[in-house]
Scaffold this active site. Structure first.
Site, PDB file in Angstrom:
ATOM      1  N   GLU A  61       0.648  -1.261  -0.018  1.00 16.03           N
ATOM      2  CA  GLU A  61       0.068  -0.013  -0.019  1.00 16.03           C
ATOM      3  C   GLU A  61       0.945   1.172  -0.056  1.00 16.03           C
ATOM      4  O   GLU A  61       1.777   1.511   0.797  1.00 16.03           O
ATOM      5  CB  GLU A  61      -1.097  -0.101   1.179  1.00 16.03           C
ATOM      6  CG  GLU A  61      -1.984   0.880   1.329  1.00 16.03           C
ATOM      7  CD  GLU A  61      -2.760   1.093   2.544  1.00 16.03           C
ATOM      8  OE1 GLU A  61      -3.784   1.857   2.483  1.00 16.03           O
ATOM      9  OE2 GLU A  61      -2.610   0.033   3.383  1.00 16.03           O
TER      10      GLU A  61
ATOM     11  N   LYS B  78      -9.266   2.984  -2.312  1.00 12.75           N
ATOM     12  CA  LYS B  78      -9.660   2.170  -1.312  1.00 12.75           C
ATOM     13  C   LYS B  78     -10.911   2.648  -0.817  1.00 12.75           C
ATOM     14  O   LYS B  78     -11.225   3.576  -0.984  1.00 12.75           O
ATOM     15  CB  LYS B  78      -8.440   2.608  -0.383  1.00 12.75           C
ATOM     16  CG  LYS B  78      -8.396   1.640   0.848  1.00 12.75           C
ATOM     17  CD  LYS B  78      -7.346   2.110   1.825  1.00 12.75           C
ATOM     18  CE  LYS B  78      -7.312   1.261   3.144  1.00 12.75           C
ATOM     19  NZ  LYS B  78      -6.190   1.376   3.828  1.00 12.75           N
TER      20      LYS B  78
ATOM     21  N   CYS C 162      -5.647  -3.548   1.906  1.00 13.27           N
ATOM     22  CA  CYS C 162      -5.356  -3.640   3.303  1.00 13.27           C
ATOM     23  C   CYS C 162      -6.805  -3.561   4.362  1.00 13.27           C
ATOM     24  O   CYS C 162      -7.190  -4.614   4.356  1.00 13.27           O
ATOM     25  CB  CYS C 162      -4.632  -2.313   3.965  1.00 13.27           C
ATOM     26  SG  CYS C 162      -3.952  -2.668   5.592  1.00 13.27           S
TER      27      CYS C 162
ATOM     28  N   LEU D 241      22.783   1.826  31.236  1.00 11.05           N
ATOM     29  CA  LEU D 241      22.720   0.129  31.629  1.00 11.05           C
ATOM     30  C   LEU D 241      22.861   0.353  33.151  1.00 11.05           C
ATOM     31  O   LEU D 241      23.812   0.484  34.192  1.00 11.05           O
ATOM     32  CB  LEU D 241      24.020  -0.543  31.111  1.00 11.05           C
ATOM     33  CG  LEU D 241      23.579  -2.145  31.280  1.00 11.05           C
ATOM     34  CD1 LEU D 241      22.506  -2.560  30.661  1.00 11.05           C
ATOM     35  CD2 LEU D 241      24.877  -2.634  30.595  1.00 11.05           C
ATOM     36  N   SER D 242      21.713   0.102  33.999  1.00 13.85           N
ATOM     37  CA  SER D 242      21.429   0.190  35.483  1.00 13.85           C
ATOM     38  C   SER D 242      21.743  -1.149  36.123  1.00 13.85           C
ATOM     39  O   SER D 242      21.769  -1.286  37.528  1.00 13.85           O
ATOM     40  CB  SER D 242      20.160   0.827  35.600  1.00 13.85           C
ATOM     41  OG  SER D 242      19.209  -0.348  35.225  1.00 13.85           O
ATOM     42  N   GLY D 243      21.785  -2.356  35.317  1.00 10.32           N
ATOM     43  CA  GLY D 243      21.929  -3.538  36.208  1.00 10.32           C
ATOM     44  C   GLY D 243      20.281  -4.024  36.221  1.00 10.32           C
ATOM     45  O   GLY D 243      20.408  -5.325  36.979  1.00 10.32           O
ATOM     46  N   GLY D 244      19.208  -3.447  35.818  1.00  6.84           N
ATOM     47  CA  GLY D 244      17.965  -3.898  35.857  1.00  6.84           C
ATOM     48  C   GLY D 244      17.463  -4.617  34.815  1.00  6.84           C
ATOM     49  O   GLY D 244      18.264  -4.454  33.693  1.00  6.84           O
TER      50      GLY D 244
END
Length: 793
Positions: free
Chosen positions: A110, A179, A240, A421-424
């Site tokens: 489309e 359409k 669609c 990067l927090s470790g969570g």
């Protein structure tokens, strides 16, 4: 199926007509239960045919069957909004591949010429002009000769803008099909830019612009709801959304003799959606017979959505070709060779369908002096049915957002990503998505994809670089950073570093304490007061402000390092900052405005905590990342002294004397507020269907889910309390959604303000009327249950 070159009209000359079987041999022996059939295609096997008819008649029947096998093509293209040059090249490539495989009809996605996601650019006349220019280039190209091409673009007809299919052959436009049913829910806003064609089975004359008149030597072409009648079959178009409507056009088209249905889609990825799409197509051809082609866009075309391909070819309820749902290939073409006689014999068996066909109104037919089949096709092999292969939700998460990240990275012309990067588990999941992206890039290069190789060389700025190891590539394109404060634990720091080592990212560890102390010092210098944490005797406002200043410092540090960390290492380019707030946290405002949740893009912003856990488990096993186990299983302490409004967060304030009074996982406050996402197995999508309707409506679904007994009186009150708590927190924090980072859309619901979730951001968060209705409902339920207990006694 062996590939054969494109054949022009001179080499294919089947008997004229709109598809009837001349001798009727199929129908004569095709009654249900009367003869043996080839179970794979519902067709008489050669042995059966020979045993039922004399040799001479069999030879005559074989001759009559020549010119009934058609090779058709559909495709999935990674188009980009307003990238007219790139879109043109991808369209031409798909047509070239289709012709090389012997196809004589090619269907595209489309609005493929301009890209589906142009949004308000559809208002601009230049978008229409450039679409016409691309159409002219397609008509003029020798690649498009001797194949019916079906392309999508916006068209202005009598000063009304329509979403159209333009079907052409050999520099002649056959039909412009607008359409008829526009998608206007969720992420779709088609009624904002287009008008549906409402004149069913009617056409008008469309006056071509001069640039097209000079090329096609046509002044007008049919515009409207019509079908194509070639020398050997009949073709009808859907676009669609029309497949998803209660009465799709293919129903009446099939009853009117249309044998090949086409659907050009711009359908984006939602977890678990592929099943519905495949079921709609197979059911359409099961009830009515016929060949169904579905084309779809794929990739990120400049927005939050990822279009997930899944192009397919089906016939009579079976799948004959399946396209990939997630891949880095910009052009994917599917072809299948199918026998039109299979459709006719299949339909002849269904008396109810034939009765309905005798009463249906006919469609206007555009006659096309062209055949999809060749006269000498007796020995042409036909395609065999296949079984559709689905991805699990965890696999969809590992592939879809990763492909979205790749498109965003290469098209933004940045050099990689920067991730706090927090470790969570959330930031770990985001890191794993980048690592999954690196896996897919290396695999695409190994398979010989030249576009991916060229893109990755541009990203790393090394013309001779060839990625082979995902971990090594991850070190080039992903920088992770653990931003410690005096309140951070050694454990979270170790987890972040361990995961970074296992995926290979360039990892940085730093302390934000100097910046935090400087900012608080400015405040103290100006006001003469020094705010304190709650554990040191400070008020709730002081405690919250000190937590938030740490969060916002992390955002500033993230953007500083994203801009300059590569420069400090002697490399060129900048980095895209990744956010890592999931949909649960966004709903309840479990984030600070302009903290690390504020980023350039967020690949997990539309994914629930439950699905994220399944994805992390998959990565742990598939990528051999044991560090993820610690991120998932290790309990994280959080303050419980403050109320939820003060939103105690990981590593943002010191522990009370004696340590954390009870272990608690990060995000437990979110899930404790109301367990909307903790649905039983097999019903994970139920809460997403009902969340954020009205408090009383949600309570009703949680009190009495379909097929389940009502809870005990105490359970009713617990559900009511959780619903009220959820809506209180949602309304208090709704304003945060106005600054939400653009996130990958993965669920049937999104909290994204002004894109999906069109709700106010200033509420009466007490909900007095609604909550009173909930309490009355609980009282009624408890009274009814008490009466039942008294009756038992």
């Amino acid at each position: 199926m062996g590939a054969r070159g494109p054949a022009g009209p001179s080499t294919c000359d089947p008997e004229p007509g709109d598809g009837p079987t001349r001798l009727g041999l199929r129908q004569a022996g095709a009654g249900r239960g009367t003869t043996r059939k080839d179970p794979s295609r519902g067709r008489l096997s050669p042995q059966d045919t020979k045993s039922h008819y004399p040799a001479g008649l069999f030879a005559q029947a074989s001759a009559a069957r020549m010119g009934r096998k058609v090779t058709v093509a559909t495709c999935a293209l990674n188009q980009w909004a307003l990238d007219f040059e790139g879109n043109l090249q991808r369209i031409l490539k798909s047509i070239e591949i289709a012709k090389h495989r012997g196809a004589r009809y090619r269907l595209g996605p489309e609005l493929e010429i301009c890209g589906y996601g142009c949004w308000d650019h559809y208002y601009e006349s230049d978008t229409l002009l450039h679409s016409l220019q691309v159409l002219a280039a397609l008509l003029e190209s020798p690649v498009t000769q001797d194949i019916i091409c079906d392309v999508g673009m916006p068209v202005m007809h009598r000063n009304v803008r329509y979403n159209c299919r333009v079907i052409f052959l050999n520099r002649k436009i056959l039909l412009i099909r607008p359409k008829m049913a526009l998608a206007n829910e969720g992420n779709y806003r088609e009624l904002r830019w287009f008008t549906p064609w409402s004149r069913s089975r009617q056409t008008e004359e469309y006056f071509l612009p001069r640039m097209l008149q000079d090329l096609t030597k046509q002044e007008t072409v049919p515009f409207g709801d019509a079908v194509l009648s070639t020398r050997d079959t009949c073709i009808g178009s859907e676009v669609c959304e029309e497949l998803w409507t209660p009465h799709s056009p293919h129903v009446d088209m099939g009853l009117d003799g249309v044998e090949i249905f086409t659907n050009a889609s711009g359908s984006h990825h939602v977890l678990r959606k592929a099943h519905a799409r495949v079921d709609l197509v197979t059911m359409a051809t099961t009830k009515n017979g016929g060949i169904y082609l579905l084309a779809n866009q794929k990739g990120c075309d400049g927005d939050r959505l990822y279009y997930d391909g899944c192009a397919l070819i089906a016939m009579n309820g079976s799948i004959f070709a399946q396209g990939s749902q997630f891949s880095l290939d910009d052009v994917e073409v599917l072809t299948a060779t199918l026998d039109l006689e299979d459709i006719r014999s299949y339909r002849a068996e269904i008396s109810s369908r034939n009765l309905a066909a005798s009463r249906v109104s006919s469609y206007p037919r555009v006659k096309v002096d062209f055949a999809l089949s060749c006269h000498e096709d007796l020995l042409e092999p036909v395609s065999e049915p296949i079984e559709w292969k689905y991805h699990s939700p965890a696999e969809e998460i590992s592939l879809g957002p990763a492909c979205w990240l790749w498109d965003f990275l290469r098209r933004s012309r940045q050099a990689g990503f920067f991730l706090p990067l927090s470790g969570g588990v959330d930031s770990a999941a985001t890191a794993c998505l980048v690592y999954s992206m690196c896996h897919q890039v290396c695999e695409a290069v190994r398979r010989g994809n030249p576009e991916v190789l060229a893109d990755v060389r541009t990203i790393v700025n090394q013309p001779s670089y060839t990625p082979q190891d995902p971990r090594e590539l991850c070190g080039r394109v992903l920088t992770t950073c653990y931003m410690a404060s005096e309140n951070s634990s050694r454990e979270t720091c170790d987890r972040a570093r361990e995961l970074a080592q296992q995926i290979g990212s360039h990892h940085i560890g730093l302390s934000i304490d100097p910046a935090v102390k400087a900012l608080v010092g400015i405040f103290s210098l100006v006001t003469g007061t020094s705010p304190r944490f709650a554990v040191h005797g400070g008020s709730g406002r002081e405690n919250l402000a000190l937590q938030n200043v740490q969060a916002r410092v992390r955002m500033v540090v993230a953007y500083l390092f994203a801009q300059l960390s590569l420069w400090s290492r002697g490399a060129s380019g900048g980095l895209l900052v990744l956010g890592s707030a999931n949909v649960d946290e966004s709903l309840l405002g479990y984030l600070t405005k302009y903290d690390c949740s504020s980023a350039d893009i967020n690949p997990i912003g539309g994914i629930s905590k439950t699905d994220l856990r399944a994805f992390v488990q998959l990565c742990m096993e598939r990528f051999q990342l044991p560090a993820l186990q610690r991120c998932c299983d290790r309990a994280l302490c959080a303050l419980t002294a403050a109320s939820w409004q003060h939103r105690p967060q990981l590593s943002w304030s010191p522990w009370p004397t004696g340590g954390c009074p009870r272990p608690m996982r990060h995000g437990d406050d979110v899930r404790r507020a109301v367990h909307l996402w903790e649905a039983p197995e097999g019903r994970q999508d139920r809460p997403l269907q009902h969340v954020l309707q009205t408090p009383q409506h949600v309570e009703g679904h949680l009190l009495a889910p379909a097929g389940e007994a009502c809870p005990a009186p105490s359970g009713s009150q617990q559900v009511a309390d959780k619903v009220k708590r959820f809506f209180s927190k949602y309304s208090l924090n709704r304003h945060k959604m106005t600054t939400l980072t653009p996130a990958y859309h993965a669920e049937s619901y999104s909290p994204d303000d002004n894109r999906f979730d069109l709700r106010p951001f200033l509420y009466n968060s007490r909900w007095p009327w609604q909550f009173r209705c909930i309490e009355n409902q609980v009282l009624q339920l408890e009274g009814r249950q008490q009466q039942e207990l008294d009756g038992v006694d």
